[in-house]
Design a protein around this motif. Structure first.
Motif, PDB file in Angstrom:
ATOM      1  N   UNK A 108       0.763  -0.845   0.217  1.00 14.92           N
ATOM      2  CA  UNK A 108      -0.532  -0.073  -0.222  1.00 14.92           C
ATOM      3  C   UNK A 108       0.842   1.599   0.339  1.00 14.92           C
ATOM      4  N   UNK A 109       2.000   1.237   0.973  1.00 18.66           N
ATOM      5  CA  UNK A 109       3.144   2.160   0.393  1.00 18.66           C
ATOM      6  C   UNK A 109       3.749   2.786  -0.671  1.00 18.66           C
ATOM      7  N   UNK A 110       3.975   1.331  -1.373  1.00 22.03           N
ATOM      8  CA  UNK A 110       4.372   1.919  -2.706  1.00 22.03           C
ATOM      9  C   UNK A 110       3.543   2.150  -3.695  1.00 22.03           C
ATOM     10  N   UNK A 111       2.112   1.660  -3.553  1.00 21.08           N
ATOM     11  CA  UNK A 111       0.802   2.644  -4.601  1.00 21.08           C
ATOM     12  C   UNK A 111       1.098   3.849  -3.856  1.00 21.08           C
ATOM     13  N   UNK A 112       0.794   4.114  -3.067  1.00 23.11           N
ATOM     14  CA  UNK A 112       0.607   5.933  -2.380  1.00 23.11           C
ATOM     15  C   UNK A 112       1.898   6.049  -3.384  1.00 23.11           C
ATOM     16  N   UNK A 113       2.437   5.756  -3.002  1.00 20.77           N
ATOM     17  CA  UNK A 113       4.057   6.406  -3.798  1.00 20.77           C
ATOM     18  C   UNK A 113       4.151   6.962  -5.271  1.00 20.77           C
ATOM     19  N   UNK A 114       3.088   5.794  -5.889  1.00 22.52           N
ATOM     20  CA  UNK A 114       3.725   5.833  -7.314  1.00 22.52           C
ATOM     21  C   UNK A 114       1.901   6.417  -8.001  1.00 22.52           C
ATOM     22  N   UNK A 115       1.203   6.332  -6.665  1.00 24.24           N
ATOM     23  CA  UNK A 115      -0.414   7.736  -7.209  1.00 24.24           C
ATOM     24  C   UNK A 115       0.364   8.874  -7.842  1.00 24.24           C
ATOM     25  N   UNK A 116       1.295   9.325  -5.823  1.00 20.77           N
ATOM     26  CA  UNK A 116       2.070  11.023  -6.207  1.00 20.77           C
ATOM     27  C   UNK A 116       2.587  10.637  -7.350  1.00 20.77           C
ATOM     28  N   UNK A 117       3.618  10.024  -7.648  1.00 23.32           N
ATOM     29  CA  UNK A 117       4.520  10.283  -8.409  1.00 23.32           C
ATOM     30  C   UNK A 117       4.029  10.745 -10.060  1.00 23.32           C
ATOM     31  N   UNK A 118       2.726  10.082 -10.059  1.00 27.08           N
ATOM     32  CA  UNK A 118       1.710  10.198 -11.093  1.00 27.08           C
ATOM     33  C   UNK A 118       1.187  11.291 -11.197  1.00 27.08           C
ATOM     34  N   UNK A 119       0.357  11.785 -10.199  1.00 26.01           N
ATOM     35  CA  UNK A 119       0.094  13.117  -9.837  1.00 26.01           C
ATOM     36  C   UNK A 119       0.847  13.763 -10.479  1.00 26.01           C
ATOM     37  N   UNK A 120       1.915  14.082 -10.496  1.00 26.93           N
ATOM     38  CA  UNK A 120       3.342  15.001 -10.670  1.00 26.93           C
ATOM     39  C   UNK A 120       4.313  15.212  -9.647  1.00 26.93           C
ATOM     40  N   UNK A 121       4.196  15.159  -7.982  1.00 30.63           N
ATOM     41  CA  UNK A 121       4.837  14.545  -7.158  1.00 30.63           C
ATOM     42  C   UNK A 121       6.102  13.506  -7.140  1.00 30.63           C
ATOM     43  N   UNK A 122       6.987  13.621  -7.881  1.00 28.98           N
ATOM     44  CA  UNK A 122       7.895  12.790  -7.597  1.00 28.98           C
ATOM     45  C   UNK A 122       9.068  12.567  -6.806  1.00 28.98           C
ATOM     46  N   UNK A 123       8.998  13.274  -5.710  1.00 29.18           N
ATOM     47  CA  UNK A 123      10.233  13.052  -4.733  1.00 29.18           C
ATOM     48  C   UNK A 123       9.109  12.946  -3.846  1.00 29.18           C
ATOM     49  N   UNK A 124       8.012  12.782  -3.703  1.00 32.83           N
ATOM     50  CA  UNK A 124       7.009  12.227  -2.618  1.00 32.83           C
ATOM     51  C   UNK A 124       7.559  11.078  -2.024  1.00 32.83           C
ATOM     52  N   UNK A 125       6.947  11.040  -0.483  1.00 33.32           N
ATOM     53  CA  UNK A 125       7.204   9.810   0.879  1.00 33.32           C
ATOM     54  C   UNK A 125       5.942   9.358   0.975  1.00 33.32           C
ATOM     55  N   UNK A 126       6.152   8.133   1.482  1.00 36.16           N
ATOM     56  CA  UNK A 126       4.952   7.130   2.489  1.00 36.16           C
ATOM     57  C   UNK A 126       5.926   6.728   4.061  1.00 36.16           C
ATOM     58  N   UNK A 127       5.150   6.998   5.239  1.00 39.24           N
ATOM     59  CA  UNK A 127       5.273   7.194   5.586  1.00 39.24           C
ATOM     60  C   UNK A 127       4.430   6.561   6.541  1.00 39.24           C
ATOM     61  N   UNK A 128       4.735   5.041   7.248  1.00 39.16           N
ATOM     62  CA  UNK A 128       3.985   3.761   8.034  1.00 39.16           C
ATOM     63  C   UNK A 128       3.806   3.871   9.432  1.00 39.16           C
TER      64      UNK A 128
END
Length: 750
Positions: A108-128
């Motif tokens: 889920x963390x990886x899916x969230x990060x990829x979704x943000x990348x696809x929205x233009x947030x290329x340096x995004x991170x997800x903390x659980x």
């Protein structure tokens, strides 16, 4: 509230508490946890974290009305011995506890990060983070999107010169920076593919288009290039220009060639695939849609066959220039007909105020009357009802006979239309004529109506229009019993203008225009109707005679004149996979003017019932503070010229095919004039909000997909028609018999 009701409510809530108190801990293995809740949050105020919840793979157990985990509690009531029937049943009806899965959380963390990348947030991170309390765990996903990347430069690299010429005027040349969003780039691929599919490129697909992106280290600016490759028939083939296809021949494959199903002009108007034109995917789709609208056609199948290359010189003469990649298609259009004639018979049972009766409906349909897919419908209806206990009248029963005919043309019938306009139009033209005869012990009524209408949809099928060019209704009262006239129409103590108007001869000539807009989450309907305006215009020239009430008459009948406007909107807000909030508002206003001071009875609004304010029965509410006649429902007077409905309904999926709803309703009707027989019913802007009735309740729905069976129970909150504070605020002083209503209905309320 009665003692019995107190006891029932106590037992109901006691069962809920017992069910809710059942713990699922016995089904949770050691060193594992029940996923209690999932939260998605962001450290950036501008970023909507709620939209990202869909990318979390593991959700908690379902909650009824977003609050109660009844399915989990039901499952928890089961024992561990699965050989017992009751334990198996409880597990099947309920829902097993969701055990927190660390692998699903990492994914889920990886899916969230990829979704943000696809929205233009290329340096995004997800903390659980997780919070554990006993055997329960809350998973918290914190999003760090950072700053979005932007496209500073966008270029096209089109390697096929013929395609480059076609797309030259359609390419985006705006150099303004915009957000780097993958879905927008994919939409551009689909847009270009659509243009080429409509320009003869039968074999082109979006896989021939790809992107390259370059960015400077330390910068959030990206340079993007769209590449359109040449055609390759297979992986080992040499790239060539993309083949462009010409329709050489169109053949209609009819099941009965000696007797064609449809006239040639009907085929020409509906089949948009034509010889000596480039292949067009839109023309093929619209041809399917056009043929599906024809009642004479069951289904259509279109097949294309590629032909050997035609001489390039011939093609050059046909299309004014020569292209080496031109190819040749033949189209076979197979039309499978519907059964031309159908006859159906439908018996009915009736029960009006305890008077039992029966009815029968015989319907005949011809789906291809003039070999243009015209639909002729003829419906005969006969009804009989045994009327008992009607004092002062001859012992007669109720009889009704009616004939309804309609002729629908699947095209726009109107003069001065070009062929191209007719082909683009999705309109349906309809003529209707009906006649009905009603004989009751109190009166005899004859009704005649005729109308000419148009209906059409937009190409997206989201918006539909209906235009009643002319709709004429004539009501004739040949006989009224002396008892009815004496008691209701002539008696000074009971004389009622609305009632009298309803039992006079009536002529309505109206026109209307309506719009419907529907998406999965929004439904909007609005209509405006005008009656008498055409006759009023003719009166300035023809000078119609005037009756004793100073009303203009046509054929010795005073015609109705009014304006009517209706607006209805429903908004669906999904809360999660099982719960949806439905918001609804409806406003209607009718204004009699000119030749009328009272609206025709069938045009007046009513309130209460299964689709309005559900704490009241149909016609039990309004207008305004009006209480009815002697505390009883007044069929005639509990009507109005203005209506307002406001509804909020929380819908939840239970189990199997059962759904439930909790709702709050508000609304009322009012009159626009001060009628003596409806005291307190006139609308006043300064106090109307104090005359809004309110109720709340619960409903259960059997969802069978093709229709919904609904049972709603509603309790009044505020009653605008009251004699004491006990009646005014039933929420404080409930009385079950007076303030509670059940409603059985088919379909959703809005």
């Amino acid at each position: 509230m009665s003692p019995k009701l107190h006891t029932r409510l106590f037992l109901f809530f006691l069962v809920l508490l017992i069910v809710a108190a059942c713990s699922p801990d016995k089904f949770i293995p050691e060193n594992q946890y029940l996923l209690e809740k999932v939260r998605v949050q962001s450290d950036a105020k501008h970023f909507d974290a709620a939209q990202m919840a869909q990318y979390v793979r593991q959700k908690g157990n379902a909650r009824w009305f977003s609050l109660f985990r009844i399915p989990l509690s039901t499952y928890s009531m089961a024992g561990t011995d699965t050989t017992k029937w009751i334990n198996r049943t409880l597990r099947k009806v309920g829902e097993a506890p969701v055990i927190y899965d660390t692998l699903q959380a990492r994914l889920s963390c990886e899916d969230l990060r990829m979704a943000m990348n696809n929205m233009g947030y290329m340096n995004s991170q997800v903390m659980l983070n997780t919070k554990i309390r006993g055997k329960r765990l809350t998973a918290i996903y914190t999003l760090h999107p950072g700053e979005p990347f932007t496209i500073s430069n966008f270029e096209y690299d089109i390697q096929d010169s013929a395609i480059a010429r076609i797309l030259a005027s359609s390419l985006h040349t705006d150099s303004a920076p915009r957000r780097f969003i993958v879905s927008d780039l994919d939409a551009e691929r689909k847009r270009i593919t659509g243009i080429l599919n409509d320009s003869g490129y039968y074999r082109f697909n979006k896989d021939f288009i790809f992107y390259t992106a370059d960015s400077i280290r330390g910068s959030r600016d990206i340079s993007v290039t769209l590449h359109l490759k040449k055609y390759t028939e297979h992986s080992d083939a040499e790239p060539t220009p993309h083949p462009r296809y010409i329709i050489n021949e169109v053949r209609i494959v009819d099941t009965n060639p000696s007797k064609p199903l449809l006239r040639p002009n009907i085929l020409r108007d509906n089949i948009l695939i034509e010889p000596q034109t480039y292949f067009s995917a839109s023309n093929m789709k619209n041809t399917y849609n056009n043929m599906a609208r024809l009642s004479a056609v069951r289904y259509t199948d279109i097949k294309f066959r590629e032909q050997p290359k035609i001489d390039s010189l011939v093609i050059g003469r046909m299309f004014k220039y020569r292209e080496s990649a031109l190819r040749y298609l033949e189209a076979d259009i197979q039309i499978i007909p519907n059964a031309p004639n159908t006859i159906s018979f439908q018996p009915e049972g009736t029960n009006t105020a305890g008077n039992l009766g029966a009815a029968a409906v015989l319907t005949y349909q011809n789906r291809n009357l003039f070999h243009g897919s015209e639909l002729l419908s003829i419906q005969l209806r006969a009804a009989f009802e045994a009327i008992t206990g009607l004092e002062g009248y001859d012992n007669r029963n109720f009889e009704e006979y009616s004939l309804q005919t309609g002729l629908t043309f699947p095209r726009l019938l109107s003069p001065f239309l070009t062929k191209n306009f007719r082909r683009r139009s999705k309109a349906v033209s309809e003529a209707t004529v009906s006649w009905a005869m009603q004989n009751r012990p109190e009166f005899h009524r004859r009704m005649f109506s005729a109308a000419w209408k148009y209906r059409w949809n937009t190409s997206t099928q989201k918006t539909a229009y209906n235009f009643n060019v002319l709709d004429v209704s004539y009501v004739y009262m040949p006989w009224i019993s002396q008892t009815f006239k004496r008691d209701y129409l002539d008696n000074a103590s009971s004389r009622n203008a609305i009632l009298r108007y309803n039992y006079e001869d009536l002529l309505i000539m109206k026109s209307s225009l309506g719009l419907t807009y529907i998406t999965p989450r929004l439904a909007l309907r609005t209509q405006i109707e005008s009656a008498g305006s055409i006759l009023s215009s003719l009166n300035t020239v023809l000078r119609f005679p005037v009756n004793a009430q100073r009303q203009r008459m046509l054929f010795n009948i005073a015609y109705a004149q009014y304006l009517k406007f209706d607006f209805n909107i429903t908004r669906l807000i999904p809360l999660d996979q099982r719960n949806t909030l439905a918001l609804h508002a409806a406003l209607g206003i009718s204004w009699p003017y000119g030749n009328s001071t009272i609206l025709p009875f069938e045009k007046r609004y009513i309130a209460g019932g299964a689709n309005s304010v559900r704490g009241w029965s149909v016609r039990e509410l309004g207008p305004g503070r009006f209480k009815g006649t002697d505390g009883r429902i007044d069929f005639i007077n509990q009507t109005g010229d203005l209506k307002l409905d406001l509804n909020a309904e929380l819908r939840t999926r239970l189990f199997w095919k059962l759904d439930a709803a909790a709702f709050v309703d508000a609304g009322n009707i009012w009159t626009l004039r001060n009628y003596a027989d409806q005291p307190g019913g006139q609308f006043n802007f300064g106090r109307f909000y104090r005359e809004l009735a309110m109720s709340y309740g619960l409903g259960i729905r059997l969802n069978l997909n093709y229709f919904i069976i609904r049972l709603d129970g509603a309790q009044r909150i505020i009653n605008p028609a009251y004699d004491s504070s006990f009646e005014h605020f039933p929420i404080i002083n409930p009385h079950f018999k007076r303030d509670f209503r059940f409603h059985f209905a088919v379909g959703l309320p809005f």
